[in-house]
Scaffold this motif. Structure first.
Motif, PDB file in Angstrom:
ATOM      1  N   MET A  61       0.841  -1.193   0.000  1.00  0.00           N
ATOM      2  CA  MET A  61       0.000   0.000   0.000  1.00  0.00           C
ATOM      3  C   MET A  61       0.878   1.245   0.000  1.00  0.00           C
ATOM      4  SD  MET A  61      -2.631  -1.917   0.347  1.00  0.00           S
ATOM      5  CE  MET A  61      -3.988  -0.787   0.540  1.00  0.00           C
ATOM      6  N   THR A  62       0.386   2.272  -0.654  1.00  0.00           N
ATOM      7  CA  THR A  62       1.121   3.538  -0.718  1.00  0.00           C
ATOM      8  C   THR A  62       0.134   4.688  -0.563  1.00  0.00           C
ATOM      9  OG1 THR A  62       2.575   2.502  -2.340  1.00  0.00           O
ATOM     10  CG2 THR A  62       2.763   4.885  -2.109  1.00  0.00           C
ATOM     11  N   ILE A  63       0.574   5.723   0.135  1.00  0.00           N
ATOM     12  CA  ILE A  63      -0.256   6.929   0.241  1.00  0.00           C
ATOM     13  C   ILE A  63       0.286   7.975  -0.715  1.00  0.00           C
ATOM     14  CG2 ILE A  63      -0.954   8.839   1.736  1.00  0.00           C
ATOM     15  CD1 ILE A  63      -0.968   6.955   4.062  1.00  0.00           C
ATOM     16  N   ILE A  64      -0.608   8.546  -1.515  1.00  0.00           N
ATOM     17  CA  ILE A  64      -0.211   9.676  -2.345  1.00  0.00           C
ATOM     18  C   ILE A  64      -1.118  10.856  -2.028  1.00  0.00           C
ATOM     19  CG2 ILE A  64       0.803   8.319  -4.225  1.00  0.00           C
ATOM     20  CD1 ILE A  64      -1.825   8.899  -5.780  1.00  0.00           C
ATOM     21  N   SER A  65      -0.607  12.025  -2.295  1.00  0.00           N
ATOM     22  CA  SER A  65      -1.336  13.244  -1.964  1.00  0.00           C
ATOM     23  C   SER A  65      -1.918  13.864  -3.215  1.00  0.00           C
ATOM     24  CB  SER A  65      -0.374  14.232  -1.298  1.00  0.00           C
ATOM     25  OG  SER A  65      -0.952  15.524  -1.311  1.00  0.00           O
ATOM     26  N   SER A  66      -3.069  14.514  -3.029  1.00  0.00           N
ATOM     27  CA  SER A  66      -3.687  15.206  -4.154  1.00  0.00           C
ATOM     28  C   SER A  66      -2.917  16.479  -4.480  1.00  0.00           C
ATOM     29  CB  SER A  66      -5.124  15.571  -3.793  1.00  0.00           C
ATOM     30  OG  SER A  66      -5.130  16.426  -2.666  1.00  0.00           O
TER      31      SER A  66
ATOM     32  N   ASN B  45       1.492  11.423  11.418  1.00  0.00           N
ATOM     33  CA  ASN B  45       1.961  10.442  10.446  1.00  0.00           C
ATOM     34  C   ASN B  45       0.791   9.543  10.058  1.00  0.00           C
ATOM     35  OD1 ASN B  45       4.919  10.815  10.102  1.00  0.00           O
ATOM     36  ND2 ASN B  45       4.914  10.576  12.333  1.00  0.00           N
ATOM     37  N   TYR B  46       0.431   9.575   8.786  1.00  0.00           N
ATOM     38  CA  TYR B  46      -0.717   8.809   8.307  1.00  0.00           C
ATOM     39  C   TYR B  46      -0.265   7.497   7.671  1.00  0.00           C
ATOM     40  CZ  TYR B  46      -3.720  12.867   9.001  1.00  0.00           C
ATOM     41  OH  TYR B  46      -4.431  13.894   9.558  1.00  0.00           O
ATOM     42  N   THR B  47      -1.025   6.468   7.946  1.00  0.00           N
ATOM     43  CA  THR B  47      -0.805   5.193   7.254  1.00  0.00           C
ATOM     44  C   THR B  47      -2.166   4.630   6.852  1.00  0.00           C
ATOM     45  OG1 THR B  47      -0.805   4.037   9.382  1.00  0.00           O
ATOM     46  CG2 THR B  47       1.354   4.512   8.412  1.00  0.00           C
ATOM     47  N   CYS B  48      -2.146   3.729   5.891  1.00  0.00           N
ATOM     48  CA  CYS B  48      -3.394   3.065   5.519  1.00  0.00           C
ATOM     49  C   CYS B  48      -3.122   1.583   5.301  1.00  0.00           C
ATOM     50  CB  CYS B  48      -4.004   3.693   4.260  1.00  0.00           C
ATOM     51  SG  CYS B  48      -3.085   3.393   2.745  1.00  0.00           S
ATOM     52  N   GLY B  49      -4.163   0.789   5.412  1.00  0.00           N
ATOM     53  CA  GLY B  49      -4.033  -0.646   5.209  1.00  0.00           C
ATOM     54  C   GLY B  49      -5.379  -1.218   4.831  1.00  0.00           C
ATOM     55  N   LEU B  50      -5.408  -2.514   4.577  1.00  0.00           N
ATOM     56  CA  LEU B  50      -6.668  -3.164   4.236  1.00  0.00           C
ATOM     57  C   LEU B  50      -7.350  -3.626   5.510  1.00  0.00           C
ATOM     58  CD1 LEU B  50      -5.578  -5.327   1.183  1.00  0.00           C
ATOM     59  CD2 LEU B  50      -6.879  -3.194   1.177  1.00  0.00           C
ATOM     60  N   LYS B  51      -8.643  -3.387   5.569  1.00  0.00           N
ATOM     61  CA  LYS B  51      -9.416  -3.777   6.743  1.00  0.00           C
ATOM     62  C   LYS B  51      -9.334  -5.283   6.994  1.00  0.00           C
ATOM     63  CE  LYS B  51     -13.324  -1.272   8.484  1.00  0.00           C
ATOM     64  NZ  LYS B  51     -14.509  -0.532   8.089  1.00  0.00           N
ATOM     65  N   THR B  52      -9.306  -6.042   5.886  1.00  0.00           N
ATOM     66  CA  THR B  52      -9.356  -7.494   6.010  1.00  0.00           C
ATOM     67  C   THR B  52      -7.999  -8.109   6.326  1.00  0.00           C
ATOM     68  OG1 THR B  52      -9.055  -7.571   3.630  1.00  0.00           O
ATOM     69  CG2 THR B  52     -11.305  -7.825   4.449  1.00  0.00           C
ATOM     70  N   ASN B  53      -6.957  -7.314   6.280  1.00  0.00           N
ATOM     71  CA  ASN B  53      -5.631  -7.895   6.448  1.00  0.00           C
ATOM     72  C   ASN B  53      -4.752  -6.908   7.206  1.00  0.00           C
ATOM     73  OD1 ASN B  53      -3.060  -8.913   6.191  1.00  0.00           O
ATOM     74  ND2 ASN B  53      -3.335  -9.573   4.073  1.00  0.00           N
ATOM     75  N   SER B  54      -4.626  -7.122   8.512  1.00  0.00           N
ATOM     76  CA  SER B  54      -3.932  -6.136   9.343  1.00  0.00           C
ATOM     77  C   SER B  54      -2.438  -6.093   9.048  1.00  0.00           C
ATOM     78  CB  SER B  54      -4.172  -6.461  10.819  1.00  0.00           C
ATOM     79  OG  SER B  54      -3.768  -7.784  11.080  1.00  0.00           O
ATOM     80  N   LYS B  55      -1.934  -7.080   8.295  1.00  0.00           N
ATOM     81  CA  LYS B  55      -0.505  -7.073   7.981  1.00  0.00           C
ATOM     82  C   LYS B  55      -0.164  -6.032   6.919  1.00  0.00           C
ATOM     83  CE  LYS B  55      -0.169 -11.467   7.143  1.00  0.00           C
ATOM     84  NZ  LYS B  55       0.412 -12.691   6.564  1.00  0.00           N
ATOM     85  N   THR B  56      -1.179  -5.620   6.143  1.00  0.00           N
ATOM     86  CA  THR B  56      -0.905  -4.649   5.097  1.00  0.00           C
ATOM     87  C   THR B  56      -0.927  -3.254   5.696  1.00  0.00           C
ATOM     88  OG1 THR B  56      -3.242  -4.453   4.575  1.00  0.00           O
ATOM     89  CG2 THR B  56      -1.993  -6.068   3.321  1.00  0.00           C
ATOM     90  N   ARG B  57       0.158  -2.547   5.547  1.00  0.00           N
ATOM     91  CA  ARG B  57       0.234  -1.187   6.077  1.00  0.00           C
ATOM     92  C   ARG B  57       1.177  -0.408   5.172  1.00  0.00           C
ATOM     93  NH1 ARG B  57      -0.543   1.463  11.033  1.00  0.00           N
ATOM     94  NH2 ARG B  57      -1.800  -0.007  12.194  1.00  0.00           N
TER      95      ARG B  57
END
Ligand SMILES: *[C@@H]1O[C@H](CO)[C@@H](O)[C@H](O)[C@H]1NC(C)=O
Ligand SMILES: *[C@@H]1O[C@H](CO)[C@@H](O)[C@H](O)[C@H]1NC(C)=O
Ligand SMILES: *[C@@H]1O[C@H](CO)[C@@H](O)[C@H](O)[C@H]1NC(C)=O
Ligand SMILES: *[C@@H]1O[C@H](CO)[C@@H](O)[C@H](O)[C@H]1NC(C)=O
Ligand SMILES: *[C@@H]1O[C@H](CO)[C@@H](O)[C@H](O)[C@H]1NC(C)=O
Ligand SMILES: *[C@@H]1O[C@H](CO)[C@@H](O)[C@H](O)[C@H]1NC(C)=O
Length: 253
Positions: free
Chosen positions: A154-159, A214-226
């Motif tokens: 997962m990656t965060i990008i900004s508008s 500091n913002y992070t995001c991940g998948l609700k179904t898989n806590s390992k993804t961050r």
């Protein structure tokens, strides 16, 4: 070795010409609207939304014969889904694998739900309809491509494209992945505290000092993804000078 006598040959030719003479015409086209390629994370549930229009009749020798769907089938990695091909769902079978649930019908909805996605679901799924006359059997071969992955990055990008923004402005952070996961829910965190938003786009603003972190995001179904953290920093201006807060947005690598 095949021995053809004159009679057999003539019979064969007559059969051929008969088939050509009695051409079957369809008044409408068969269509299946498959979803685009789907990316699925192992263990998740994926719904393949699908609609179809079957052949409702066929015309032969100037007469129109109505057709009715008697069987619908989903199979994977087979071009036609036909005959002895193992199907993942067969409306006429009572031994279907419960992981594959047909949410559609025999009229125009061919939605298939796959639960507990496994590596073997990394495949192309196709829908087949069979009517009470074989002329109406049809498989639209394009199918749905399902790609199964274990842990998506997962990656965060900004508008925003500028590093300096002011208090009161807005900011949208997008949580993206090499895999398109429109059917998966995203969890957002600020300094490791979960936020209530669950869409892939996090709308912030009007920005205040409280939005920094500091913002992070991940998948609700898989806590390992961050994702890696995305730092949103608001620097307070001095009290005396009537400047707004300055917001520095930068990606922490
Ligand atoms: C069926 O499809 C063909 C070509 O894709 C198109 O020309 C024709 O108009 C369609 N017929 C109907 C009844 O929609
Ligand atoms: C197929 O079903 C339609 C609609 O029920 C019916 O009118 C038609 O006679 C059937 N055709 C055959 C070959 O059974
Ligand atoms: C098809 O069925 C599914 C499951 O019941 C439903 O969610 C979907 O809205 C239906 N699609 C259409 C086009 O009716
Ligand atoms: C999934 O299938 C694609 C081809 O469609 C293949 O390139 C890929 O390696 C497969 N992935 C896994 C995990 O089997
Ligand atoms: C972002 O900034 C760079 C350089 O400052 C520029 O080349 C690029 O076109 C900008 N992109 C957008 C979407 O504004
Ligand atoms: C983000 O995390 C880094 C490293 O832990 C820390 O130095 C920084 O102050 C944090 N940024 C914000 C805005 O809290």
């Amino acid at each position: 070795m095949l021995l053809w006598d004159r009679g057999m040959l003539w019979g064969f030719l007559l059969l051929l010409s008969g088939a050509v003479g009695q051409r079957v015409i369809f008044p409408g086209n068969v269509t299946v609207n498959y979803p685009g390629p789907v990316c699925a994370v192992k263990g998740s549930t994926v719904t393949l939304h699908c609609t179809f229009t079957p052949h409702k009749s066929f015309i032969k020798d100037g007469r129109e014969y109505p057709l009715r769907i008697i069987k619908v089938v989903w199979c994977k990695n087979h071009e036609i889904c036909q005959g002895s091909t193992p199907s993942v769902y067969d409306s006429e079978s009572d031994t279907n694998n419960p992981r594959y649930q047909y949410l559609g019908d025999k009229k125009g909805n061919c939605t298939l739900q796959i639960r507990d996605i496994r590596r073997e679901d990394n495949a192309t799924f196709r829908f087949r309809m069979e009517t009470n006359h074989s002329a109406g059997h049809h498989t639209v071969t394009s199918g749905v491509k399902v790609t199964v992955i274990d842990d998506p990055q997962m990656t965060i990008i900004s508008s925003r494209n500028q590093s300096l923004i002011r208090e009161g402005q807005t900011e949208t952070l997008l949580c993206i992945s090499s895999c398109s996961f429109h059917q998966l829910e995203v969890t957002w965190f600020r300094d490791d505290h979960a936020l209530s938003e669950s869409g892939p786009a996090l709308q912030l603003g009007p920005l205040t000092a409280e939005d920094s972190g500091n913002y992070t995001c991940g998948l609700k179904t898989n806590s390992k993804t961050r994702s890696r953290p995305y730092e949103l920093r608001l620097e307070a201006a001095e009290e005396g000078i009537k400047l707004n807060y300055l917001t520095t947005v930068r990606l922490v690598l």
